[in-house]
Write a protein that holds these residues in place. Structure first.
Motif, PDB file in Angstrom:
ATOM      1  N   VAL A 115      -5.846  -6.935  -4.929  1.00 63.65           N
ATOM      2  CA  VAL A 115      -6.163  -5.654  -4.290  1.00 63.65           C
ATOM      3  C   VAL A 115      -7.571  -5.247  -4.715  1.00 63.65           C
ATOM      4  CG1 VAL A 115      -3.753  -4.863  -4.145  1.00 63.65           C
ATOM      5  CG2 VAL A 115      -5.105  -4.347  -6.187  1.00 63.65           C
ATOM      6  N   ASP A 116      -8.169  -4.324  -3.950  1.00 67.00           N
ATOM      7  CA  ASP A 116      -9.527  -3.886  -4.300  1.00 67.00           C
ATOM      8  C   ASP A 116      -9.576  -2.479  -4.874  1.00 67.00           C
ATOM      9  OD1 ASP A 116      -9.138  -2.321  -2.058  1.00 67.00           O
ATOM     10  OD2 ASP A 116     -10.400  -3.573  -0.764  1.00 67.00           O
ATOM     11  N   GLY A 117      -8.393  -1.830  -5.005  1.00 68.61           N
ATOM     12  CA  GLY A 117      -8.376  -0.503  -5.578  1.00 68.61           C
ATOM     13  C   GLY A 117      -7.010   0.141  -5.455  1.00 68.61           C
ATOM     14  N   PRO A 118      -6.879   1.392  -5.905  1.00 71.88           N
ATOM     15  CA  PRO A 118      -5.574   2.082  -5.858  1.00 71.88           C
ATOM     16  C   PRO A 118      -4.986   2.170  -4.458  1.00 71.88           C
ATOM     17  CG  PRO A 118      -7.131   3.301  -7.223  1.00 71.88           C
ATOM     18  CD  PRO A 118      -7.918   2.214  -6.552  1.00 71.88           C
ATOM     19  N   GLY A 119      -5.821   2.471  -3.462  1.00 70.72           N
ATOM     20  CA  GLY A 119      -5.316   2.625  -2.109  1.00 70.72           C
ATOM     21  C   GLY A 119      -4.706   1.356  -1.555  1.00 70.72           C
ATOM     22  N   SER A 120      -5.369   0.224  -1.777  1.00 66.21           N
ATOM     23  CA  SER A 120      -4.828  -1.030  -1.241  1.00 66.21           C
ATOM     24  C   SER A 120      -3.573  -1.458  -1.992  1.00 66.21           C
ATOM     25  CB  SER A 120      -5.892  -2.133  -1.285  1.00 66.21           C
ATOM     26  OG  SER A 120      -6.319  -2.384  -2.604  1.00 66.21           O
ATOM     27  N   ALA A 121      -3.456  -1.079  -3.269  1.00 68.49           N
ATOM     28  CA  ALA A 121      -2.228  -1.381  -4.009  1.00 68.49           C
ATOM     29  C   ALA A 121      -1.048  -0.638  -3.386  1.00 68.49           C
ATOM     30  CB  ALA A 121      -2.389  -0.997  -5.482  1.00 68.49           C
ATOM     31  N   VAL A 122      -1.254   0.628  -3.045  1.00 68.00           N
ATOM     32  CA  VAL A 122      -0.195   1.411  -2.404  1.00 68.00           C
ATOM     33  C   VAL A 122       0.147   0.803  -1.040  1.00 68.00           C
ATOM     34  CG1 VAL A 122       0.422   3.663  -1.434  1.00 68.00           C
ATOM     35  CG2 VAL A 122      -0.806   3.532  -3.613  1.00 68.00           C
ATOM     36  N   GLU A 123      -0.875   0.418  -0.273  1.00 63.02           N
ATOM     37  CA  GLU A 123      -0.635  -0.169   1.055  1.00 63.02           C
ATOM     38  C   GLU A 123       0.170  -1.455   0.963  1.00 63.02           C
ATOM     39  OE1 GLU A 123      -4.506  -0.676   2.661  1.00 63.02           O
ATOM     40  OE2 GLU A 123      -4.839   1.473   3.011  1.00 63.02           O
ATOM     41  N   GLU A 124      -0.122  -2.285  -0.024  1.00 61.24           N
ATOM     42  CA  GLU A 124       0.614  -3.544  -0.171  1.00 61.24           C
ATOM     43  C   GLU A 124       2.065  -3.281  -0.556  1.00 61.24           C
ATOM     44  OE1 GLU A 124      -0.732  -5.715   1.296  1.00 61.24           O
ATOM     45  OE2 GLU A 124      -2.320  -6.804   0.268  1.00 61.24           O
ATOM     46  N   MET A 125       2.298  -2.277  -1.400  1.00 64.24           N
ATOM     47  CA  MET A 125       3.678  -1.955  -1.770  1.00 64.24           C
ATOM     48  C   MET A 125       4.433  -1.389  -0.573  1.00 64.24           C
ATOM     49  SD  MET A 125       6.010  -2.083  -4.050  1.00 64.24           S
ATOM     50  CE  MET A 125       5.377  -2.118  -5.740  1.00 64.24           C
ATOM     51  N   VAL A 126       3.778  -0.555   0.224  1.00 63.62           N
ATOM     52  CA  VAL A 126       4.412  -0.012   1.422  1.00 63.62           C
ATOM     53  C   VAL A 126       4.800  -1.147   2.372  1.00 63.62           C
ATOM     54  CG1 VAL A 126       4.028   1.367   3.507  1.00 63.62           C
ATOM     55  CG2 VAL A 126       3.281   2.229   1.279  1.00 63.62           C
ATOM     56  N   PHE A 127       3.881  -2.103   2.571  1.00 66.41           N
ATOM     57  CA  PHE A 127       4.177  -3.236   3.444  1.00 66.41           C
ATOM     58  C   PHE A 127       5.344  -4.059   2.904  1.00 66.41           C
ATOM     59  CE2 PHE A 127       3.681  -7.842   3.829  1.00 66.41           C
ATOM     60  CZ  PHE A 127       3.923  -7.993   5.191  1.00 66.41           C
ATOM     61  N   LEU A 128       5.300  -4.369   1.616  1.00 62.93           N
ATOM     62  CA  LEU A 128       6.319  -5.230   1.026  1.00 62.93           C
ATOM     63  C   LEU A 128       7.696  -4.574   1.088  1.00 62.93           C
ATOM     64  CD1 LEU A 128       6.525  -7.988  -0.342  1.00 62.93           C
ATOM     65  CD2 LEU A 128       6.218  -6.844  -2.549  1.00 62.93           C
ATOM     66  N   ALA A 129       7.758  -3.296   0.745  1.00 66.34           N
ATOM     67  CA  ALA A 129       9.050  -2.594   0.776  1.00 66.34           C
ATOM     68  C   ALA A 129       9.587  -2.505   2.193  1.00 66.34           C
ATOM     69  CB  ALA A 129       8.892  -1.204   0.174  1.00 66.34           C
ATOM     70  N   SER A 130       8.708  -2.324   3.162  1.00 68.80           N
ATOM     71  CA  SER A 130       9.143  -2.276   4.551  1.00 68.80           C
ATOM     72  C   SER A 130       9.659  -3.634   5.012  1.00 68.80           C
ATOM     73  CB  SER A 130       7.990  -1.821   5.444  1.00 68.80           C
ATOM     74  OG  SER A 130       8.362  -1.838   6.809  1.00 68.80           O
ATOM     75  N   ALA A 131       8.937  -4.704   4.651  1.00 66.88           N
ATOM     76  CA  ALA A 131       9.329  -6.052   5.063  1.00 66.88           C
ATOM     77  C   ALA A 131      10.654  -6.475   4.448  1.00 66.88           C
ATOM     78  CB  ALA A 131       8.235  -7.045   4.687  1.00 66.88           C
ATOM     79  N   LEU A 132      10.929  -5.986   3.226  1.00 68.01           N
ATOM     80  CA  LEU A 132      12.128  -6.422   2.506  1.00 68.01           C
ATOM     81  C   LEU A 132      13.211  -5.341   2.452  1.00 68.01           C
ATOM     82  CD1 LEU A 132      10.411  -8.219  -0.528  1.00 68.01           C
ATOM     83  CD2 LEU A 132      11.126  -9.188   1.665  1.00 68.01           C
ATOM     84  N   ALA A 133      13.103  -4.362   3.322  1.00 68.31           N
ATOM     85  CA  ALA A 133      14.044  -3.235   3.285  1.00 68.31           C
ATOM     86  C   ALA A 133      15.484  -3.669   3.507  1.00 68.31           C
ATOM     87  CB  ALA A 133      13.640  -2.188   4.329  1.00 68.31           C
ATOM     88  N   HIS A 134      15.694  -4.775   4.218  1.00 67.31           N
ATOM     89  CA  HIS A 134      17.056  -5.232   4.504  1.00 67.31           C
ATOM     90  C   HIS A 134      17.461  -6.424   3.631  1.00 67.31           C
ATOM     91  CE1 HIS A 134      17.199  -2.488   7.847  1.00 67.31           C
ATOM     92  NE2 HIS A 134      16.082  -2.990   8.326  1.00 67.31           N
TER      93      HIS A 134
END
Length: 344
Positions: free
Chosen positions: A193-212
């Motif tokens: 990641v390149d900073g705090p914002g991209s870390a949050v974005e990656e976690m949002v993506f990952l949690a959404s992809a693995l929600a089920h």
């Protein structure tokens, strides 16, 4: 003894404990060798060392050749295999031959296996041919393979990738349309990641992809390009912003979030507040408590932030030894939980 039924011999060998006792029994005859190998070779750790050639008089290489020999082949008994060291092309071929025969292999740990120079660790066929390791459910590896058929099957339960992955690789790995996104139970990744914002974005993506997914354990190390890009205040805000996404992972019981390099936390020189490490532990503990309470992560039994970790017992955080933290390269959630108890 030759007249004993097979079932009784197998039962007796189940009570023979320790490698020395099993090895001693195995030299009696081929029949006993196979019964001993069933127990002794079910869980193997192979340390290759360095500068080995295929003809080196090395005990580990001798064992590997015996595992696939026509008369004493026992590779099919291996269920959990870890390999460490440096392998040249010939030794890699021997490893692949062992894997071809290891038809009941459940977990493979090769994060500590390296090659000379820029040579690829294994050819693409190792992870692109589903027939090669038909029962594999857990993998601990340095780099994500270029081909992902194994990881995209619905049988895959546990993955640790030691080296950082970029966003494109993360999208390829956690594609919601694949079996992986519906079956993964334990996931440990390092993400660039390149900073705090991209870390949050990656976690949002990952949690959404693995929600089920039936995901019970998640350990993520966000890797910054250099130090100084995230303060302690940024880290607190980042963890808070990740909370709603983590709440979507309804089965989650083990959580580890790390930023590398670690955000600097200012401490005070005070006898009342304790040592710098005690102050850092206290502030990090409070952040963990807020994360759990604010986002209703009630199923968590273990949480780790930065260089601190705790077990959750009766609503209280009980500190874990630093040597047991999931961020360490030698840690693997599947080895701690999944192999022995079936918890994952």
């Amino acid at each position: 003894m030759e007249r004993l039924p097979e079932e009784l011999i197998a039962y007796i060998f189940d009570y023979v404990q320790g490698a020395h006792a099993l090895s001693a029994a195995m030299v009696a005859n081929r029949r006993w060798y196979m019964y001993g190998a069933r127990n002794l070779h079910s869980r193997l750790v192979l340390n290759l060392g360095i500068d080995l050639t295929i003809d080196s008089p090395n005990v580990v290489l001798s064992l590997m050749k015996r595992l696939i020999s026509p008369t004493l082949a026992t590779a099919h008994f291996i269920r959990h295999l870890a390999i460490f060291g440096i392998a040249n092309a010939e030794v890699q071929s021997l490893i692949i031959n062992v894997l071809r025969h290891a038809t009941t292999l459940r977990s493979l740990d090769i994060h500590g296996l390296n090659t000379f120079g820029d040579v690829s660790l294994f050819p693409t066929e190792v992870f692109s041919s589903l027939w090669l390791l038909p029962n594999l459910v857990a993998l601990n590896i340095g780099l994500v393979p270029r081909s992902l058929p194994y990881l995209h099957t619905s049988q895959f339960h546990a993955l640790r990738v030691q080296e950082p992955v970029d966003h494109a690789t993360l999208c390829r790995l956690a594609d919601p349309a694949t079996g992986f996104a519906r079956s993964i139970r334990s996931l440990e990744l390092a993400i660039s990641v390149d900073g705090p914002g991209s870390a949050v974005e990656e976690m949002v993506f990952l949690a959404s992809a693995l929600a089920h997914a039936p995901l019970k354990a998640l350990s993520i190390q966000f890797v910054l390009p250099h130090a100084g890009l995230m303060s302690w205040g940024d880290f607190e805000d980042t963890i808070s912003q990740m909370g709603p996404s983590l709440h979507r992972l309804s089965h989650l019981s083990v959580l580890c979030i790390v930023i590398r390099p670690d955000p600097i936390m200012t401490t005070m020189n005070s006898a009342i507040l304790g040592s710098g490490d005690s102050q850092r532990e206290l502030q990090t503990r409070r952040l963990a408590e807020r994360l759990i309470a604010d986002h209703h992560l009630d199923l968590l039994t273990r949480v780790e932030l930065r260089w601190h970790g705790w077990k959750v017992e009766d609503g209280q955080l009980v500190a874990l030894p630093r040597s047991e933290l999931l961020r360490l390269p030698q840690s693997w959630i599947y080895e701690q939980y999944g192999q022995r108890s079936g918890a994952l």
